[in-house]
Design a protein around this motif. Structure first.
Motif, PDB file in Angstrom:
ATOM      1  N   VAL A   1      -2.004   1.995   8.395  1.00  0.00           N
ATOM      2  CA  VAL A   1      -1.903   3.394   8.809  1.00  0.00           C
ATOM      3  C   VAL A   1      -0.456   3.745   9.118  1.00  0.00           C
ATOM      4  O   VAL A   1       0.072   4.775   8.675  1.00  0.00           O
ATOM      5  N   GLY A   2       0.198   2.876   9.883  1.00  0.00           N
ATOM      6  CA  GLY A   2       1.586   3.138  10.255  1.00  0.00           C
ATOM      7  C   GLY A   2       2.508   3.239   9.055  1.00  0.00           C
ATOM      8  O   GLY A   2       3.406   4.093   9.018  1.00  0.00           O
ATOM      9  N   ALA A   3       2.284   2.379   8.054  1.00  0.00           N
ATOM     10  CA  ALA A   3       3.141   2.392   6.869  1.00  0.00           C
ATOM     11  C   ALA A   3       2.991   3.699   6.104  1.00  0.00           C
ATOM     12  O   ALA A   3       3.985   4.297   5.666  1.00  0.00           O
ATOM     13  N   LEU A   4       1.759   4.158   5.917  1.00  0.00           N
ATOM     14  CA  LEU A   4       1.540   5.403   5.185  1.00  0.00           C
ATOM     15  C   LEU A   4       2.118   6.599   5.946  1.00  0.00           C
ATOM     16  O   LEU A   4       2.786   7.458   5.358  1.00  0.00           O
ATOM     17  N   VAL A   5       1.886   6.638   7.255  1.00  0.00           N
ATOM     18  CA  VAL A   5       2.384   7.758   8.052  1.00  0.00           C
ATOM     19  C   VAL A   5       3.914   7.741   8.092  1.00  0.00           C
ATOM     20  O   VAL A   5       4.578   8.768   7.876  1.00  0.00           O
ATOM     21  N   GLY A   6       4.494   6.574   8.362  1.00  0.00           N
ATOM     22  CA  GLY A   6       5.948   6.473   8.469  1.00  0.00           C
ATOM     23  C   GLY A   6       6.655   6.762   7.161  1.00  0.00           C
ATOM     24  O   GLY A   6       7.656   7.488   7.132  1.00  0.00           O
ATOM     25  N   GLY A   7       6.138   6.208   6.055  1.00  0.00           N
ATOM     26  CA  GLY A   7       6.773   6.424   4.768  1.00  0.00           C
ATOM     27  C   GLY A   7       6.727   7.873   4.335  1.00  0.00           C
ATOM     28  O   GLY A   7       7.727   8.444   3.872  1.00  0.00           O
ATOM     29  N   TRP A   8       5.555   8.499   4.488  1.00  0.00           N
ATOM     30  CA  TRP A   8       5.442   9.895   4.072  1.00  0.00           C
ATOM     31  C   TRP A   8       6.126  10.846   5.047  1.00  0.00           C
ATOM     32  O   TRP A   8       6.576  11.937   4.658  1.00  0.00           O
ATOM     33  N   PHE A   9       6.236  10.421   6.309  1.00  0.00           N
ATOM     34  CA  PHE A   9       6.982  11.245   7.262  1.00  0.00           C
ATOM     35  C   PHE A   9       8.445  11.342   6.851  1.00  0.00           C
ATOM     36  O   PHE A   9       9.071  12.398   7.002  1.00  0.00           O
ATOM     37  N   TYR A  10       8.998  10.248   6.307  1.00  0.00           N
ATOM     38  CA  TYR A  10      10.373  10.337   5.805  1.00  0.00           C
ATOM     39  C   TYR A  10      10.474  11.379   4.707  1.00  0.00           C
ATOM     40  O   TYR A  10      11.394  12.211   4.696  1.00  0.00           O
ATOM     41  N   HIS A  11       9.543  11.347   3.768  1.00  0.00           N
ATOM     42  CA  HIS A  11       9.648  12.254   2.622  1.00  0.00           C
ATOM     43  C   HIS A  11       9.449  13.710   3.042  1.00  0.00           C
ATOM     44  O   HIS A  11      10.105  14.604   2.494  1.00  0.00           O
TER      45      HIS A  11
ATOM     46  N   LEU B   1       0.835  -1.201   0.000  1.00  0.00           N
ATOM     47  CA  LEU B   1       0.000   0.000   0.000  1.00  0.00           C
ATOM     48  C   LEU B   1       0.870   1.252   0.000  1.00  0.00           C
ATOM     49  O   LEU B   1       0.588   2.218  -0.728  1.00  0.00           O
ATOM     50  N   LEU B   2       1.916   1.253   0.802  1.00  0.00           N
ATOM     51  CA  LEU B   2       2.826   2.401   0.835  1.00  0.00           C
ATOM     52  C   LEU B   2       3.449   2.639  -0.531  1.00  0.00           C
ATOM     53  O   LEU B   2       3.491   3.782  -1.015  1.00  0.00           O
ATOM     54  N   LEU B   3       3.930   1.579  -1.166  1.00  0.00           N
ATOM     55  CA  LEU B   3       4.591   1.740  -2.458  1.00  0.00           C
ATOM     56  C   LEU B   3       3.607   2.185  -3.532  1.00  0.00           C
ATOM     57  O   LEU B   3       3.986   2.886  -4.470  1.00  0.00           O
ATOM     58  N   TRP B   4       2.332   1.800  -3.402  1.00  0.00           N
ATOM     59  CA  TRP B   4       1.326   2.352  -4.310  1.00  0.00           C
ATOM     60  C   TRP B   4       1.213   3.864  -4.097  1.00  0.00           C
ATOM     61  O   TRP B   4       1.175   4.645  -5.060  1.00  0.00           O
ATOM     62  N   SER B   5       1.157   4.296  -2.834  1.00  0.00           N
ATOM     63  CA  SER B   5       1.013   5.727  -2.551  1.00  0.00           C
ATOM     64  C   SER B   5       2.200   6.528  -3.063  1.00  0.00           C
ATOM     65  O   SER B   5       2.073   7.721  -3.351  1.00  0.00           O
ATOM     66  N   LEU B   6       3.358   5.865  -3.181  1.00  0.00           N
ATOM     67  CA  LEU B   6       4.558   6.531  -3.693  1.00  0.00           C
ATOM     68  C   LEU B   6       4.675   6.437  -5.210  1.00  0.00           C
ATOM     69  O   LEU B   6       5.616   6.968  -5.794  1.00  0.00           O
ATOM     70  N   GLY B   7       3.731   5.736  -5.832  1.00  0.00           N
ATOM     71  CA  GLY B   7       3.727   5.636  -7.286  1.00  0.00           C
ATOM     72  C   GLY B   7       4.510   4.475  -7.854  1.00  0.00           C
ATOM     73  O   GLY B   7       4.792   4.456  -9.059  1.00  0.00           O
ATOM     74  N   HIS B   8       4.826   3.475  -7.030  1.00  0.00           N
ATOM     75  CA  HIS B   8       5.621   2.340  -7.490  1.00  0.00           C
ATOM     76  C   HIS B   8       4.788   1.107  -7.816  1.00  0.00           C
ATOM     77  O   HIS B   8       5.345   0.091  -8.251  1.00  0.00           O
ATOM     78  N   LEU B   9       3.478   1.148  -7.599  1.00  0.00           N
ATOM     79  CA  LEU B   9       2.632  -0.032  -7.797  1.00  0.00           C
ATOM     80  C   LEU B   9       1.245   0.415  -8.215  1.00  0.00           C
ATOM     81  O   LEU B   9       0.739   1.442  -7.734  1.00  0.00           O
ATOM     82  N   LYS B  10       0.621  -0.350  -9.113  1.00  0.00           N
ATOM     83  CA  LYS B  10      -0.744  -0.045  -9.533  1.00  0.00           C
ATOM     84  C   LYS B  10      -1.713  -0.329  -8.388  1.00  0.00           C
ATOM     85  O   LYS B  10      -1.579  -1.324  -7.674  1.00  0.00           O
ATOM     86  N   LEU B  11      -2.710   0.518  -8.226  1.00  0.00           N
ATOM     87  CA  LEU B  11      -3.671   0.356  -7.145  1.00  0.00           C
ATOM     88  C   LEU B  11      -4.407  -0.984  -7.250  1.00  0.00           C
ATOM     89  O   LEU B  11      -4.641  -1.647  -6.236  1.00  0.00           O
ATOM     90  N   ALA B  12      -4.761  -1.391  -8.459  1.00  0.00           N
ATOM     91  CA  ALA B  12      -5.494  -2.644  -8.639  1.00  0.00           C
ATOM     92  C   ALA B  12      -4.667  -3.853  -8.218  1.00  0.00           C
ATOM     93  O   ALA B  12      -5.225  -4.919  -7.935  1.00  0.00           O
ATOM     94  N   TRP B  13      -3.351  -3.706  -8.187  1.00  0.00           N
ATOM     95  CA  TRP B  13      -2.491  -4.823  -7.810  1.00  0.00           C
ATOM     96  C   TRP B  13      -2.358  -4.974  -6.297  1.00  0.00           C
ATOM     97  O   TRP B  13      -1.972  -6.034  -5.815  1.00  0.00           O
ATOM     98  N   VAL B  14      -2.643  -3.914  -5.547  1.00  0.00           N
ATOM     99  CA  VAL B  14      -2.435  -3.946  -4.095  1.00  0.00           C
ATOM    100  C   VAL B  14      -3.255  -5.057  -3.431  1.00  0.00           C
ATOM    101  O   VAL B  14      -2.703  -5.870  -2.672  1.00  0.00           O
TER     102      VAL B  14
END
Length: 295
Positions: A252-262, A89-102
């Motif tokens: 939730v943690g993955a999205l918050v943590g990943g985007w917090f880095y950026h 899910l995180l990698l989809w939010s970063l543009g590395h994976l298609k949403l339908a594949w998640v």
């Protein structure tokens, strides 16, 4: 045909799946998560049933770290080696994976963890019987359900597991983004090793509350399998709907943590060509300074 192409493994390659990227990736995620959980769950059972004699807590952390390292190493060139729906899910939010594949990745990962539980249970079946006398219970002195899925410390309240999984998975996602950020110039061949170290670090610092599943597939797949051994109590122990914490909070943690880095570091990370030395960043010279140097 070269000598390398004429080997038996090359002749046995299933080219129909090889050319279907999605099918290839799902196979990789299934088997990668299977390998991760078969090794990891075996480590947990050995620690639990051995009473610390065969494996100590630090051994659990090291073992899971190596399991991550080798499982990601085996699958990285095919699917990216996510092995975790929250990471997908995180990698989809970063543009590395298609949403339908998640969701498809998540199903493959959870199925791999489910089959891994069957493998661990079959391998250690006699040891299960020796430990509990053939009387399978979820919790208690001879309870063994914790060898499959997480159960919280009695010191935690209802929201404690949710906070725990948000923080643990957030740390995972934050440093995962550090590793994959190309501006940090970490060679891709080293990524699996750093992911393994990352899981070891999380285990040594964030494992006291519920055992750091930080992966919905790793917890839900084995919990589904344990349903057929212990019954519906695995979804109601130690209180109703606890199982939702390790199944939902990591997203939730993955999205918050990943985007917090950026937001905290990634967006300030200069392009590689802008720095003479990656460890010593020099501020860009002003126009006036450049004119003085040219003069």
């Amino acid at each position: 045909m070269t000598a390398e192409e004429d080997t038996l493994p090359e002749r046995l390659r299933f080219h129909g799946v090889h050319t279907n990227i999605l099918a290839r990736n799902l196979i990789a995620e299934f088997f990668g998560t299977f390998l991760l959980c078969f090794i990891g769950l075996s480590i947990v059972f050995q620690f639990h049933a051995g009473g610390g004699k065969t494996t100590e807590w630090i051994g659990v952390n090291i073992g899971w770290g190596f399991a991550i390292m080798f499982a990601v190493m085996a699958t990285a060139r095919m699917s990216g080696g996510h092995l975790n729906p929250a990471v997908s899910l995180l990698l989809w939010s970063l543009g590395h994976l298609k949403l339908a594949w998640v969701p498809l990745y998540a199903i493959a990962q959870t199925a791999g963890a489910f089959v891994a539980s069957l493998g661990m249970y079959s391998y250690y079946y006699e040891q299960f019987n020796a430990f509990d006398g053939g009387n399978r219970t979820i919790l208690g002195a001879t309870g063994t359900a914790g060898c499959f899925a997480s159960y919280p410390s009695p010191n935690l309240g209802v929201w404690g597991p949710y906070i725990d999984q948000c923080v643990g998975t957030g740390v995972l996602a934050y440093f995962l983004c550090v590793v994959i950020d190309e501006r940090n110039q970490i060679p891709k061949i080293w990524h699996p090793m750093f992911f393994g170290f990352l899981v070891m670090m999380i285990g040594t610092g964030f494992g006291m509350n519920i055992g750091y599943p930080i992966n919905p597939a790793r917890d839900l797949g084995p919990r589904l399998f344990s349903y057929f051994i212990y019954g519906p109590g695995v979804f109601h122990s130690p209180y109703p709907n606890y199982w939702l914490a390790p199944a939902i909070a990591p997203f939730v943690g993955a999205l918050v943590g990943g985007w917090f880095y950026h937001f905290s570091l990634g967006m300030h990370n200069p392009d590689i060509e802008e720095a003479d030395d990656i460890f010593v960043q020099q501020p860009p010279k002003s126009v006036e300074q450049q004119k003085l140097l040219q003069a």
